[in-house]
Motif scaffolding. Sequence first.
Motif, PDB file in Angstrom:
ATOM      1  N   VAL A 129       0.929  -1.146  -0.082  1.00  0.00           N
ATOM      2  CA  VAL A 129      -0.052  -0.099  -0.087  1.00  0.00           C
ATOM      3  C   VAL A 129       0.834   1.098  -0.037  1.00  0.00           C
ATOM      4  N   LEU A 130       0.611   2.129  -0.986  1.00  0.00           N
ATOM      5  CA  LEU A 130       1.487   3.307  -1.188  1.00  0.00           C
ATOM      6  C   LEU A 130       0.737   4.616  -0.936  1.00  0.00           C
ATOM      7  N   ALA A 131       1.198   5.510  -0.454  1.00  0.00           N
ATOM      8  CA  ALA A 131       0.557   6.914  -0.054  1.00  0.00           C
ATOM      9  C   ALA A 131       0.825   7.797  -1.547  1.00  0.00           C
ATOM     10  N   GLY A 132      -0.293   8.539  -1.635  1.00  0.00           N
ATOM     11  CA  GLY A 132      -0.255   9.352  -2.637  1.00  0.00           C
ATOM     12  C   GLY A 132      -0.943  10.783  -2.489  1.00  0.00           C
ATOM     13  N   MET A 133      -0.586  11.820  -3.172  1.00  0.00           N
ATOM     14  CA  MET A 133      -1.422  13.083  -2.973  1.00  0.00           C
ATOM     15  C   MET A 133      -1.860  13.838  -4.332  1.00  0.00           C
ATOM     16  N   VAL A 134      -3.219  14.073  -4.139  1.00  0.00           N
ATOM     17  CA  VAL A 134      -3.685  14.867  -5.294  1.00  0.00           C
ATOM     18  C   VAL A 134      -3.928  16.049  -4.813  1.00  0.00           C
ATOM     19  N   PRO A 135      -3.032  17.150  -5.667  1.00  0.00           N
ATOM     20  CA  PRO A 135      -3.091  18.419  -5.220  1.00  0.00           C
ATOM     21  C   PRO A 135      -4.330  19.502  -5.594  1.00  0.00           C
ATOM     22  N   PHE A 136      -4.922  18.829  -6.815  1.00  0.00           N
ATOM     23  CA  PHE A 136      -5.836  19.829  -7.524  1.00  0.00           C
ATOM     24  C   PHE A 136      -7.340  19.435  -7.323  1.00  0.00           C
ATOM     25  N   ASN A 137      -8.104  20.327  -7.625  1.00  0.00           N
ATOM     26  CA  ASN A 137      -9.493  20.280  -7.578  1.00  0.00           C
ATOM     27  C   ASN A 137     -10.105  19.729  -8.684  1.00  0.00           C
ATOM     28  N   GLY A 146     -23.599  12.269 -21.061  1.00  0.00           N
ATOM     29  CA  GLY A 146     -22.640  11.432 -20.134  1.00  0.00           C
ATOM     30  C   GLY A 146     -22.056  12.516 -19.113  1.00  0.00           C
ATOM     31  N   LEU A 147     -21.027  12.082 -18.487  1.00  0.00           N
ATOM     32  CA  LEU A 147     -20.440  12.281 -17.292  1.00  0.00           C
ATOM     33  C   LEU A 147     -19.135  13.443 -17.681  1.00  0.00           C
ATOM     34  N   HIS A 148     -19.062  14.585 -17.117  1.00  0.00           N
ATOM     35  CA  HIS A 148     -17.998  15.678 -17.416  1.00  0.00           C
ATOM     36  C   HIS A 148     -17.323  15.779 -16.127  1.00  0.00           C
ATOM     37  N   VAL A 149     -15.969  15.769 -16.212  1.00  0.00           N
ATOM     38  CA  VAL A 149     -15.074  15.994 -15.157  1.00  0.00           C
ATOM     39  C   VAL A 149     -14.158  17.236 -15.569  1.00  0.00           C
ATOM     40  N   HIS A 150     -13.757  18.050 -14.862  1.00  0.00           N
ATOM     41  CA  HIS A 150     -12.998  19.233 -14.924  1.00  0.00           C
ATOM     42  C   HIS A 150     -11.846  19.507 -14.055  1.00  0.00           C
ATOM     43  N   ARG A 151     -10.730  19.383 -14.264  1.00  0.00           N
ATOM     44  CA  ARG A 151      -9.495  19.800 -13.316  1.00  0.00           C
ATOM     45  C   ARG A 151      -9.635  21.474 -13.213  1.00  0.00           C
ATOM     46  N   ALA A 152      -9.896  21.896 -12.069  1.00  0.00           N
ATOM     47  CA  ALA A 152     -10.037  23.176 -11.947  1.00  0.00           C
ATOM     48  C   ALA A 152      -9.090  23.975 -11.264  1.00  0.00           C
ATOM     49  N   THR A 153      -7.953  23.388 -10.867  1.00  0.00           N
ATOM     50  CA  THR A 153      -6.672  23.929 -10.448  1.00  0.00           C
ATOM     51  C   THR A 153      -5.539  23.145 -10.678  1.00  0.00           C
ATOM     52  N   GLU A 154      -4.277  23.500 -10.582  1.00  0.00           N
ATOM     53  CA  GLU A 154      -3.181  22.923 -11.134  1.00  0.00           C
ATOM     54  C   GLU A 154      -2.537  21.972 -10.140  1.00  0.00           C
ATOM     55  N   GLY A 155      -1.470  21.280 -10.463  1.00  0.00           N
ATOM     56  CA  GLY A 155      -0.777  20.577  -9.732  1.00  0.00           C
ATOM     57  C   GLY A 155      -0.174  19.130 -10.153  1.00  0.00           C
ATOM     58  N   THR A 156       0.939  18.619  -9.428  1.00  0.00           N
ATOM     59  CA  THR A 156       1.337  17.308  -9.808  1.00  0.00           C
ATOM     60  C   THR A 156       1.032  16.248  -8.757  1.00  0.00           C
ATOM     61  N   VAL A 157       0.362  15.139  -9.082  1.00  0.00           N
ATOM     62  CA  VAL A 157       0.232  13.985  -8.233  1.00  0.00           C
ATOM     63  C   VAL A 157       1.404  13.331  -7.519  1.00  0.00           C
ATOM     64  N   LEU A 158       1.802  13.131  -6.370  1.00  0.00           N
ATOM     65  CA  LEU A 158       2.795  12.669  -5.727  1.00  0.00           C
ATOM     66  C   LEU A 158       2.481  11.094  -5.185  1.00  0.00           C
ATOM     67  N   ILE A 159       3.613  10.493  -5.326  1.00  0.00           N
ATOM     68  CA  ILE A 159       3.453   9.011  -4.906  1.00  0.00           C
ATOM     69  C   ILE A 159       4.655   8.444  -4.189  1.00  0.00           C
ATOM     70  N   GLU A 160       4.753   7.605  -3.348  1.00  0.00           N
ATOM     71  CA  GLU A 160       5.732   7.223  -2.842  1.00  0.00           C
ATOM     72  C   GLU A 160       6.761   6.303  -3.865  1.00  0.00           C
ATOM     73  N   ASP A 161       8.030   6.419  -3.517  1.00  0.00           N
ATOM     74  CA  ASP A 161       8.900   5.897  -4.563  1.00  0.00           C
ATOM     75  C   ASP A 161       9.128   4.481  -4.079  1.00  0.00           C
ATOM     76  N   TRP A 188       0.501  16.006   5.483  1.00  0.00           N
ATOM     77  CA  TRP A 188       0.228  16.908   6.612  1.00  0.00           C
ATOM     78  C   TRP A 188       0.355  18.355   5.924  1.00  0.00           C
ATOM     79  N   GLY A 189       1.131  18.395   4.983  1.00  0.00           N
ATOM     80  CA  GLY A 189       1.183  19.911   4.246  1.00  0.00           C
ATOM     81  C   GLY A 189      -0.249  20.160   3.500  1.00  0.00           C
ATOM     82  N   LYS A 190      -0.682  18.971   2.894  1.00  0.00           N
ATOM     83  CA  LYS A 190      -2.082  18.982   2.186  1.00  0.00           C
ATOM     84  C   LYS A 190      -3.269  19.163   3.113  1.00  0.00           C
ATOM     85  N   LEU A 191      -3.089  18.631   4.450  1.00  0.00           N
ATOM     86  CA  LEU A 191      -4.112  18.673   5.336  1.00  0.00           C
ATOM     87  C   LEU A 191      -3.995  20.180   5.651  1.00  0.00           C
TER      88      LEU A 191
END
Length: 345
Positions: A129-137, A146-161, A188-191
């Motif tokens: 099990v790895l931790a990840g963090m999605v920074p965007f909305n 159908g369904l429409h999903v829109h990324r409304a902010t920017e950022g790079t997803v981070l995952i454990e290496d 914790w920073g994302k929180l």
Amino acid sequence: MIGTNTRIVIAGAGSIGCYAGGCLALAGRSVRFLCRPQIEAMLRTGGLRVTDLDSRDARLDAAELSATTDPAEALAEAGVILVTVKSGATDEMARLIAVHAPADAVVVSLQNGVDNVGRLQSLLGGRQVLAGMVPFNVVQASEPDGLHVHRATEGTVLIEDRVPGLAELLDVEGFAVETHGAMPGVLWGKLLLNLNNALVALSDLPLAAQLADRRWRVILARQIEEALAVLKAASIVPGRIGGLRPALLPTVLRLPDWLFRLVARRMLMVDPQARSSMWEDLERGRPTEIDEFQGKILRLARDTGTRAPLTARLERLVREAEATGTGSPQLSPEAVLDEEAARRI
């Protein structure tokens, strides 16, 4: 072995899950969506539209999507499982993975909060099990086709290496992924930033409008100061947020509006209609993740004997709005604070 043909399962295809899965499918990855009946129906009948701040507008027809409500069908051939359910559904999803997924499937938590990886690990035994963090909305909307999903902010997803090839599998157009060696600090920073979700939910303001108003930013700054004091007492060090040390956030947030617009341009790169997932939960009458944000800080405050009165008030206001079930209470900054504190803004 993780390769570009590895089956990826989106375990909980809501807004984030559908956006991630949509970007991966558009890049030719093998993706299966495990979703609620309402989402499955939209994907099966009308497909999935994926848009973002960078003017991308792409569509996957229903025939190009693999979506199901059956966990056995979804998880049976999983090589990588991206867990994107709300924190309250983590235990249930972990039990489904334990029963239906291959033992060697890699599980990645792309959830809010800091406790979900531990909860998944405790229920999944020896699975990876790895931790990840999605920074965007991500904003979700149903459309006639159908369904429409829109990324409304920017950022790079981070995952454990920890898994060779995993970042390369997931890093696709619209869904940038990088590895990080200190994910607990990142979470914790994302929180700290997620403490703002409650303010968006209580105000009914779009995120861009709320951040542009110094009165709301001062309330967020005070919340972050309380949280930093609690984390220090608990010997927890949050990671940098967008390159900025967490200790500097309250100072930046308190800047006059004109100066904040200059200094925090990246923070304001937000779709004009974007709100928080907590606002969406209130509007749809669903439980929020307040327990994972303000609630987590308050539990640490009790454990360390630290005071966090504003955090406690915001948690109470959100829980009252949940209980009412009528959506956002549309509070002003002054209504969020007590009278004395409001005069100090």
